[in-house]
Each structure stands twice: as structure tokens, then as C-alpha cells.
Design a protein around this motif. Structure first.
Motif, short mmCIF file in Angstrom:
data_model
loop_
_atom_site.label_atom_id
_atom_site.label_comp_id
_atom_site.label_asym_id
_atom_site.label_seq_id
_atom_site.Cartn_x
_atom_site.Cartn_y
_atom_site.Cartn_z
N VAL A 31 1.13 -1.32 0.41
CA VAL A 31 0.27 0.31 -0.05
C VAL A 31 1.00 1.19 -0.46
O VAL A 31 0.21 2.17 -0.36
N ALA A 36 -3.65 3.04 5.61
CA ALA A 36 -4.21 1.88 5.46
C ALA A 36 -4.66 0.90 7.13
O ALA A 36 -3.32 1.11 7.63
N VAL A 59 -11.27 -2.18 1.00
CA VAL A 59 -10.66 -3.40 0.17
C VAL A 59 -10.33 -4.60 1.03
O VAL A 59 -10.47 -4.62 2.11
N ILE A 109 -5.53 -1.61 -4.70
CA ILE A 109 -5.11 -2.86 -3.84
C ILE A 109 -5.52 -4.03 -3.66
O ILE A 109 -5.18 -4.83 -3.27
#
Length: 266
Positions: A97, A114, A217, A256
Motif C-alpha cells: 500500500v 491503510a 479493501v 489494492i
């Protein structure tokens, strides 16, 4: 395990219990997201169940593992995550990330982070600070309150309702600002809104004057794995600007997801 001196004499220096403890941590790290059972640890170590249990409990007490119910099942603890740059080096996702976070920070002028889904809580494992002199106190490797966090909301919105109820009960939904959601009914309504638009918003709910936007994600099963977020001063951000940030975050989070071999749940 042995070492050899200059005279050629072999010296044994390995401590068996330490070796087994490290192997146990490896087994948990390599195990499924929901955790590893005591039976699985016993089989993987090749020891008795009592030995595996003693090792696991010692590591839990030290913070290197944690046990979750039902089970118990064992998962990595916060002490491990905080090792190595206070989290960044401790989680393989950080390497994936970081380039995206740098891009997000440049594109938005905000701090980019993240988080992984830690049993319904957001735990941030990587951060790129915004350009300029403004810095936010955003430690890594620490669970944050889901109901005050954009990342937390987006994670909760994609988990079963029972998780939301448990988190609400565990945390008590404490107020951080006058805008903080403090009731389970309000939280459910907010999560419905978050799920519908595809991104989460913390509009001065954790800190006065601070805005966060986050997008999910997903892993290979279509389960929410974590979230990407950006944080900055609220200022006079319009609804349109927040919506645009949501789109930017969603596109980055989808990248991602693809890099992880994941996909959105159908």
C-alpha cells in the motif's frame, strides 16, 4: 541448533521453548484470518496440547498473541504489530500500500493511511503524512474506535450485523466530539448510508475540525480486509468535495484489492 567455535568445537545454544514459541507465532501468522485453534497449534508444533497451551497463554499474556472467541482461536497480538517502525514493517500489506498512500497524499494534500480489519476494528498499519507542517497524531499498530473512524465505519458496514452489535457493546460508543455517534440505532443508520455510497466519512466525529474519508479493501473471498483513508482539516470542504474524495479513495482501494487477488463481494 549449533554454533562452531574457532577450535571446531560445536556449542549448542538454542533454547527449545523459545524455538517452539517462535514456531507457534509462525503458525498463527500463516494461519487463516479467523485464527488458529489449539488443536491446530498442537499438531503444527508436534507437542502435547498442554505444552502448546502453556506457550500460547504465555504469548497472549505478553501481547504477542491474542485469543478470540469462540474457540479460543489465536491471532497475532499488538506487540508484534508494533515491532518494526511501530507497525509498518510488521505487516506485509504495508509494502503493497505504501506507493498508493504516497500517491493519495500527493493527490489530496492529506495524510493517507491503510488499516486492516481487526475483528471489526480498524488497525492502521501504514501511513504517509500530508505534505507541509500539519501532522496528525495517528499511531500505527493500535486499534481505533470503529464508530468514530471513517475506516472503522466502512469495515463495519460490510460485516454481519452481529459484529456491529458486539462492537457497540464492547466500546460503549463513547463520545469524542459533539458529532460522535453514541447510540446503536444511529450507528446502524450510518452504516447503511456508508454501505450504500461505498465509502465512509468521519465528519469531525473523532476530533474537532478533522475530516476523514475511507474506502474498503477486499480479500480473495470478497470479505472486507481493511480500508484506505485520508485525513485532513475540515475547513470548508463541500459535500461535492467529500464525494470526490470518496471516488478517489474507492479507486485506490480497488487497486489494492486487485493487487491482493481480492474482489468485491457480489
Amino acid at each position: 541448533m549449533t554454533d562452531t567455535t574457532e577450535s571446531g568445537e560445536k556449542r549448542t545454544y538454542a533454547v527449545g521453548s523459545v524455538v517452539r514459541a517462535l514456531r507457534l507465532v509462525d503458525l498463527v501468522a500463516e494461519g487463516p484470518a479467523e485464527g488458529v485453534t489449539l488443536t491446530e497449534l498442537t499438531r503444527g508444533l508436534g507437542t502435547s496440547k498442554s505444552t502448546a497451551y502453556s506457550l500460547a497463554r504465555t504469548l497472549v499474556d505478553a501481547g504477542y498473541l491474542r485469543d478470540v472467541q469462540p474457540g479460543p482461536r489465536y491471532r497475532l497480538g499488538m506487540a508484534l504489530v508494533r515491532l518494526g517502525d511501530r507497525a509498518s514493517a510488521a505487516h506485509p500489506l504495508a509494502d503493497v500500500v505504501k506507493p498508493v498512500l504516497h500517491e493519495l497524499s500527493r493527490q489530496t494534500g492529506m495524510t493517507a493511511r491503510a488499516a486492516i480489519n481487526d475483528d471489526g476494528y480498524p488497525m492502521f498499519i501504514a501511513r504517509v503524512d500530508a505534505p507541509g507542517t500539519i501532522r496528525f497524531h495517528t499511531p500505527l499498530g493500535v486499534r481505533e474506535l470503529p464508530h468514530t473512524s471513517a475506516a472503522g465505519k466502512v469495515i463495519l458496514s460490510l460485516l454481519p450485523a452481529g459484529v456491529t452489535e458486539r462492537v457497540a457493546e464492547e466500546t460503549g460508543l463513547p463520545p469524542r466530539t459533539r458529532k460522535t455517534i453514541t447510540s446503536a440505532a444511529e450507528l446502524r443508520a450510518e452504516l447503511d448510508l456508508t454501505r450504500g455510497r461505498g465509502y465512509g466519512v468521519d465528519d469531525e466525529e473523532d476530533s474537532d475540525g478533522v475530516l476523514c474519508v475511507a474506502a474498503p479493501v477486499f480479500d480473495h473471498t470478497g470479505t472486507v480486509f481493511g480500508a484506505l483513508s485520508v485525513t485532513g482539516l475540515k475547513g470548508d470542504q463541500s459535500v461535492r468535495q467529500i464525494t470526490e474524495l470518496g471516488g478517489v479513495l474507492t479507486e485506490a482501494a480497488d487497486r489494492i484489492t486487485r493487487a491482493l487477488g481480492g474482489h468485491r463481494a457480489l
